[in-house]
Design a protein around this motif. Structure first.
Motif, PDB file in Angstrom:
ATOM      1  N   VAL A  99     -23.656 -20.628 -29.463  1.00  0.00           N
ATOM      2  CA  VAL A  99     -22.699 -21.496 -29.978  1.00  0.00           C
ATOM      3  C   VAL A  99     -21.552 -20.897 -30.156  1.00  0.00           C
ATOM      4  O   VAL A  99     -21.337 -19.898 -30.996  1.00  0.00           O
ATOM      5  CB  VAL A  99     -23.175 -22.341 -31.167  1.00  0.00           C
ATOM      6  N   ARG A 100     -20.349 -21.556 -29.906  1.00  0.00           N
ATOM      7  CA  ARG A 100     -19.090 -20.791 -29.856  1.00  0.00           C
ATOM      8  C   ARG A 100     -17.878 -21.770 -30.634  1.00  0.00           C
ATOM      9  O   ARG A 100     -18.058 -23.019 -30.243  1.00  0.00           O
ATOM     10  CB  ARG A 100     -18.650 -20.333 -28.712  1.00  0.00           C
ATOM     11  N   CYS A 101     -17.171 -21.280 -31.131  1.00  0.00           N
ATOM     12  CA  CYS A 101     -16.111 -22.092 -31.541  1.00  0.00           C
ATOM     13  C   CYS A 101     -14.604 -21.418 -31.770  1.00  0.00           C
ATOM     14  O   CYS A 101     -14.721 -20.256 -31.847  1.00  0.00           O
ATOM     15  CB  CYS A 101     -16.268 -22.643 -33.049  1.00  0.00           C
ATOM     16  N   SER A 102     -13.656 -22.131 -31.064  1.00  0.00           N
ATOM     17  CA  SER A 102     -12.204 -21.523 -30.865  1.00  0.00           C
ATOM     18  C   SER A 102     -11.223 -22.396 -31.205  1.00  0.00           C
ATOM     19  O   SER A 102     -11.604 -23.853 -30.941  1.00  0.00           O
ATOM     20  CB  SER A 102     -12.163 -20.561 -29.709  1.00  0.00           C
ATOM     21  N   VAL A 103     -10.059 -22.200 -31.408  1.00  0.00           N
ATOM     22  CA  VAL A 103      -8.776 -22.974 -31.617  1.00  0.00           C
ATOM     23  C   VAL A 103      -8.153 -22.732 -30.430  1.00  0.00           C
ATOM     24  O   VAL A 103      -7.527 -21.536 -29.914  1.00  0.00           O
ATOM     25  CB  VAL A 103      -8.125 -22.924 -32.670  1.00  0.00           C
ATOM     26  N   TYR A 104      -7.382 -23.959 -29.559  1.00  0.00           N
ATOM     27  CA  TYR A 104      -6.613 -23.721 -28.631  1.00  0.00           C
ATOM     28  C   TYR A 104      -5.432 -24.609 -28.817  1.00  0.00           C
ATOM     29  O   TYR A 104      -5.508 -25.710 -29.523  1.00  0.00           O
ATOM     30  CB  TYR A 104      -7.348 -24.151 -27.301  1.00  0.00           C
ATOM     31  N   ARG A 105      -4.139 -24.052 -28.437  1.00  0.00           N
ATOM     32  CA  ARG A 105      -3.126 -24.569 -28.167  1.00  0.00           C
ATOM     33  C   ARG A 105      -3.246 -25.730 -26.909  1.00  0.00           C
ATOM     34  O   ARG A 105      -4.105 -25.654 -26.117  1.00  0.00           O
ATOM     35  CB  ARG A 105      -2.072 -23.833 -28.016  1.00  0.00           C
ATOM     36  N   GLY A 106      -2.270 -26.612 -27.011  1.00  0.00           N
ATOM     37  CA  GLY A 106      -2.343 -27.672 -26.044  1.00  0.00           C
ATOM     38  C   GLY A 106      -2.537 -27.423 -24.578  1.00  0.00           C
ATOM     39  O   GLY A 106      -2.922 -28.054 -23.875  1.00  0.00           O
ATOM     40  N   LEU A 107      -1.844 -26.297 -24.111  1.00  0.00           N
ATOM     41  CA  LEU A 107      -1.923 -25.893 -22.749  1.00  0.00           C
ATOM     42  C   LEU A 107      -3.197 -24.752 -22.609  1.00  0.00           C
ATOM     43  O   LEU A 107      -3.004 -24.087 -21.607  1.00  0.00           O
ATOM     44  CB  LEU A 107      -0.614 -25.340 -22.391  1.00  0.00           C
ATOM     45  N   GLY A 108      -4.434 -24.968 -23.248  1.00  0.00           N
ATOM     46  CA  GLY A 108      -5.199 -23.997 -22.956  1.00  0.00           C
ATOM     47  C   GLY A 108      -5.178 -22.653 -23.287  1.00  0.00           C
ATOM     48  O   GLY A 108      -5.995 -21.889 -22.794  1.00  0.00           O
ATOM     49  N   GLU A 109      -4.287 -22.309 -24.251  1.00  0.00           N
ATOM     50  CA  GLU A 109      -4.176 -20.963 -24.891  1.00  0.00           C
ATOM     51  C   GLU A 109      -4.902 -20.677 -25.971  1.00  0.00           C
ATOM     52  O   GLU A 109      -4.700 -21.545 -27.124  1.00  0.00           O
ATOM     53  CB  GLU A 109      -2.774 -20.776 -24.801  1.00  0.00           C
ATOM     54  N   VAL A 110      -6.044 -19.915 -25.845  1.00  0.00           N
ATOM     55  CA  VAL A 110      -6.757 -19.545 -27.015  1.00  0.00           C
ATOM     56  C   VAL A 110      -5.950 -18.939 -28.538  1.00  0.00           C
ATOM     57  O   VAL A 110      -5.130 -18.350 -27.981  1.00  0.00           O
ATOM     58  CB  VAL A 110      -7.960 -18.668 -26.979  1.00  0.00           C
ATOM     59  N   VAL A 111      -5.932 -19.522 -29.643  1.00  0.00           N
ATOM     60  CA  VAL A 111      -5.498 -18.881 -30.461  1.00  0.00           C
ATOM     61  C   VAL A 111      -6.078 -17.582 -31.139  1.00  0.00           C
ATOM     62  O   VAL A 111      -7.145 -17.570 -31.394  1.00  0.00           O
ATOM     63  CB  VAL A 111      -5.333 -19.818 -31.744  1.00  0.00           C
ATOM     64  N   GLU A 112      -5.462 -16.482 -30.795  1.00  0.00           N
ATOM     65  CA  GLU A 112      -6.177 -15.212 -30.999  1.00  0.00           C
ATOM     66  C   GLU A 112      -6.645 -14.922 -32.578  1.00  0.00           C
ATOM     67  O   GLU A 112      -5.969 -15.531 -33.652  1.00  0.00           O
ATOM     68  CB  GLU A 112      -5.078 -13.909 -30.788  1.00  0.00           C
ATOM     69  N   GLY A 113      -7.972 -14.725 -32.417  1.00  0.00           N
ATOM     70  CA  GLY A 113      -8.498 -14.305 -33.705  1.00  0.00           C
ATOM     71  C   GLY A 113      -9.437 -15.603 -34.294  1.00  0.00           C
ATOM     72  O   GLY A 113      -9.894 -15.392 -35.625  1.00  0.00           O
ATOM     73  N   THR A 114      -9.337 -16.718 -33.539  1.00  0.00           N
ATOM     74  CA  THR A 114     -10.078 -17.865 -34.479  1.00  0.00           C
ATOM     75  C   THR A 114     -11.609 -17.727 -33.546  1.00  0.00           C
ATOM     76  O   THR A 114     -12.302 -18.857 -34.184  1.00  0.00           O
ATOM     77  CB  THR A 114      -9.428 -19.003 -33.726  1.00  0.00           C
ATOM     78  N   ALA A 115     -11.992 -17.039 -32.935  1.00  0.00           N
ATOM     79  CA  ALA A 115     -13.329 -17.075 -32.059  1.00  0.00           C
ATOM     80  C   ALA A 115     -14.399 -16.808 -33.051  1.00  0.00           C
ATOM     81  O   ALA A 115     -14.378 -16.055 -33.696  1.00  0.00           O
ATOM     82  CB  ALA A 115     -13.390 -16.569 -30.956  1.00  0.00           C
ATOM     83  N   SER A 116     -15.384 -17.607 -32.954  1.00  0.00           N
ATOM     84  CA  SER A 116     -16.868 -17.369 -33.802  1.00  0.00           C
ATOM     85  C   SER A 116     -17.930 -17.641 -32.582  1.00  0.00           C
ATOM     86  O   SER A 116     -17.621 -18.451 -31.937  1.00  0.00           O
ATOM     87  CB  SER A 116     -16.910 -18.194 -34.932  1.00  0.00           C
ATOM     88  N   ALA A 117     -18.718 -17.086 -32.663  1.00  0.00           N
ATOM     89  CA  ALA A 117     -19.979 -17.143 -31.878  1.00  0.00           C
ATOM     90  C   ALA A 117     -21.325 -16.598 -32.383  1.00  0.00           C
ATOM     91  O   ALA A 117     -21.508 -15.607 -33.241  1.00  0.00           O
ATOM     92  CB  ALA A 117     -19.845 -16.315 -30.600  1.00  0.00           C
ATOM     93  N   HIS A 118     -22.213 -17.292 -32.088  1.00  0.00           N
ATOM     94  CA  HIS A 118     -23.643 -17.160 -32.653  1.00  0.00           C
ATOM     95  C   HIS A 118     -24.724 -17.453 -31.565  1.00  0.00           C
ATOM     96  O   HIS A 118     -24.843 -18.420 -30.829  1.00  0.00           O
ATOM     97  CB  HIS A 118     -24.392 -18.118 -33.711  1.00  0.00           C
ATOM     98  N   GLU A 119     -25.564 -16.549 -31.420  1.00  0.00           N
ATOM     99  CA  GLU A 119     -26.542 -16.620 -30.158  1.00  0.00           C
ATOM    100  C   GLU A 119     -27.913 -17.400 -30.723  1.00  0.00           C
ATOM    101  O   GLU A 119     -28.205 -17.460 -31.768  1.00  0.00           O
ATOM    102  CB  GLU A 119     -26.942 -15.239 -29.699  1.00  0.00           C
TER     103      GLU A 119
END
Length: 494
Positions: A18-38
């Motif tokens: 399970v992963r979660c991130s924030v993206y700007r409107g043109l599909g650019e991931v906002v650095e440092g926002t990613a989380s992940a759990h296997e």
């Protein structure tokens, strides 16, 4: 209208994480926002492959907690929540929304007998032409029939059957809708009418009242504990989940018939996506929807990265870096093995529901690395068969069609990516997107809110691997051996 600087929080509920991130409107991931759990499917007798819905939901909500705690959305706010989830899976809930069953995943094979029974009573060709799905244990028709027979108590207590994404909505908002994309992967949707298939439902022990209404409109207005927990999401539109395969195509830039997405993650798939008013379902392939305007078609393998991981554990292979070096020095098809990579059953291209893996040619000289290389090559050969089907279904420009590789399996192994190019006999371009499904979900939500069309958003690409004619010829001969072995082994299983 969503501006290019607008933020979309994207959830990617996959088969192994399970992963979660924030993206700007043109599909650019906002650095440092990613989380992940296997996480992992709970495997059991008879081909069981389930998940606990409460455990999965807790992982999703924990991932959202972590992304928001990292500052996700604090600059510019969150404009929407988008979700990608694995297709084909279902669970039951009672009238109070409590689970009556585990999540029966796409990999659960216990409904194979029910699928066989449906093939005896229904015109499978007509069902496939309407729903884009064959009668197979992966899909809801066989699962529902099997559940009604093997656990009639749970079946009778079930008020509604849901996909995992709908269950998340139900917990958060007290109601659930199924998006066009997720409905299209159930095996119960008439793809061109975008409505539940009445003829198929008539052959099953449920009616439309047991299914969610189909709508791509978002829900919004978190209340109670959820509004307190996530104040940044209190009034944010939360879109219905989209199938992870469709999202992967969108995120990797494979949004027209000019490009094929080749994904190897836990499982594997090769897909083409296009916009059309209606579609004729290709023979031998599945056909679902990315949304109400776009179709996605292709073939899927139940064995991909999961097969490699199983071999690593079972054969006690060396570490990944050492194994990669050994694999890269081997010549194509030099191990003397012919392998059917069907340990988790077969979805494409032959749909042998009760298939198992087979290895022919083992000798006292066979090494663990030989078997690993043979497995990687065998998966590539199954993709070559799917590519043949796609070329036949979409012949215009077939040989010039780009192949874009996504997923951790190929992105993590340059040797496997080269094997793919040589087996297919065409260039394979490595995607420059690390999380294609997550990015695709964000782009679809951004488009729905008035942002750019997904066809207008460029995707980054990496190295293009050119095939070698000599290696391709070796794999062509290996494919003929695999076809022969398949016919011999599967003759009585289809």
């Amino acid at each position: 209208m969503l501006t290019p600087s607008g933020n979309v929080l994207a959830l990617d509920v996959g088969s192994s994480s399970v992963r979660c991130s924030v993206y700007r409107g043109l599909g650019e991931v906002v650095e440092g926002t990613a989380s992940a759990h296997e996480h992992a499917f709970e495997r059991g007798a008879g081909g069981a492959a389930t998940l606990d819905p409460e455990v999965l939901a807790a992982l999703v909500f924990r991932a959202v907690d972590e992304t928001l705690s990292k500052g996700g959305g604090t600059e510019g706010g969150i404009a929407a929540v988008a979700t990608s989830t694995f297709w084909h899976s279902l669970l039951g809930v009672d009238a109070r929304g409590r689970p009556t069953t585990p999540i029966f995943t796409w990999a659960d094979r216990r409904a194979a007998g029910a699928a066989r029974g449906l093939r005896r009573t229904l015109d499978e060709g007509a069902v496939h032409a309407r729903t884009g799905s064959v009668l197979h244990s992966s899909y809801w028709p066989a699962k529902l029939l099997w559940l009604s027979r093997t656990d009639p108590d749970a079946f009778s207590r079930t008020d509604r059957f849901l996909s995992p994404g709908e269950y998340l909505q139900l917990k958060l908002f007290g109601e659930a809708r199924v998006g066009t994309s997720m409905a299209s992967g159930t095996g119960l949707l008439d793809q061109n009418r975008k409505a539940w298939d009445g003829d198929l439902l008539a052959a099953l022990p449920i009616d439309e009242g047991k299914l969610s209404p189909i709508s791509d409109e978002p829900l919004g207005g978190l209340g109670g504990e959820w509004a307190e927990r996530w104040p940044a999401l209190r009034e944010v539109p939360w879109f219905p989940a989209v199938g992870d395969g469709a999202c992967s195509n969108v995120g990797s830039g494979c949004v027209t018939q000019d490009r094929l997405a080749l994904m190897v993650g836990t499982s594997g798939a090769m897909r083409v996506l296009w916009e059309a008013e209606s579609a004729e379902v290709p023979d031998g392939l599945w056909c679902y929807r990315a949304d109400a305007r776009r179709f996605v078609s292709g073939g899927a393998l139940s064995d991909g990265g999961n097969l490699v991981e199983w071999l690593r554990r079972t054969l006690r292979l060396p570490g990944e870096e050492e194994a990669e070096g050994l694999l890269s020095r081997m010549q194509p098809d030099s191990h003397g093995l012919t392998l059917l990579p069907l340990l988790a059953g077969e979805r494409g291209p032959g749909w042998a529901d009760e298939a198992n893996g087979t290895v022919a040619g083992l000798s006292m000289g066979t090494t663990p690395i030989d078997i690993l290389r043979a497995a990687m090559e065998a998966v590539a050969l199954r993709f070559a068969l799917i590519a043949e089907g796609l070329d036949a279904a979409f012949p215009e420009g077939a040989r010039g069609r780009e192949v874009v590789a996504t997923g951790g399996g190929l992105l993590g192994s340059p040797t496997w990516a080269r094997i793919m190019a040589d087996a297919l006999g065409r260039p394979v371009t490595v995607s420059g997107v690390g999380e294609a499904s997550s990015r695709g979900a964000a782009l679809l939500a951004a488009e729905a809110l008035g942002g750019p069309r997904i066809e207008e958003v460029p995707a980054p690409f990496g190295e293009t691997i050119q095939p070698d004619d000599g290696r391709h010829e070796a794999y062509r001969r290996a494919l003929e051996r695999q076809r022969e072995l398949y016919e011999d082994v599967m003759r009585d299983d289809r």
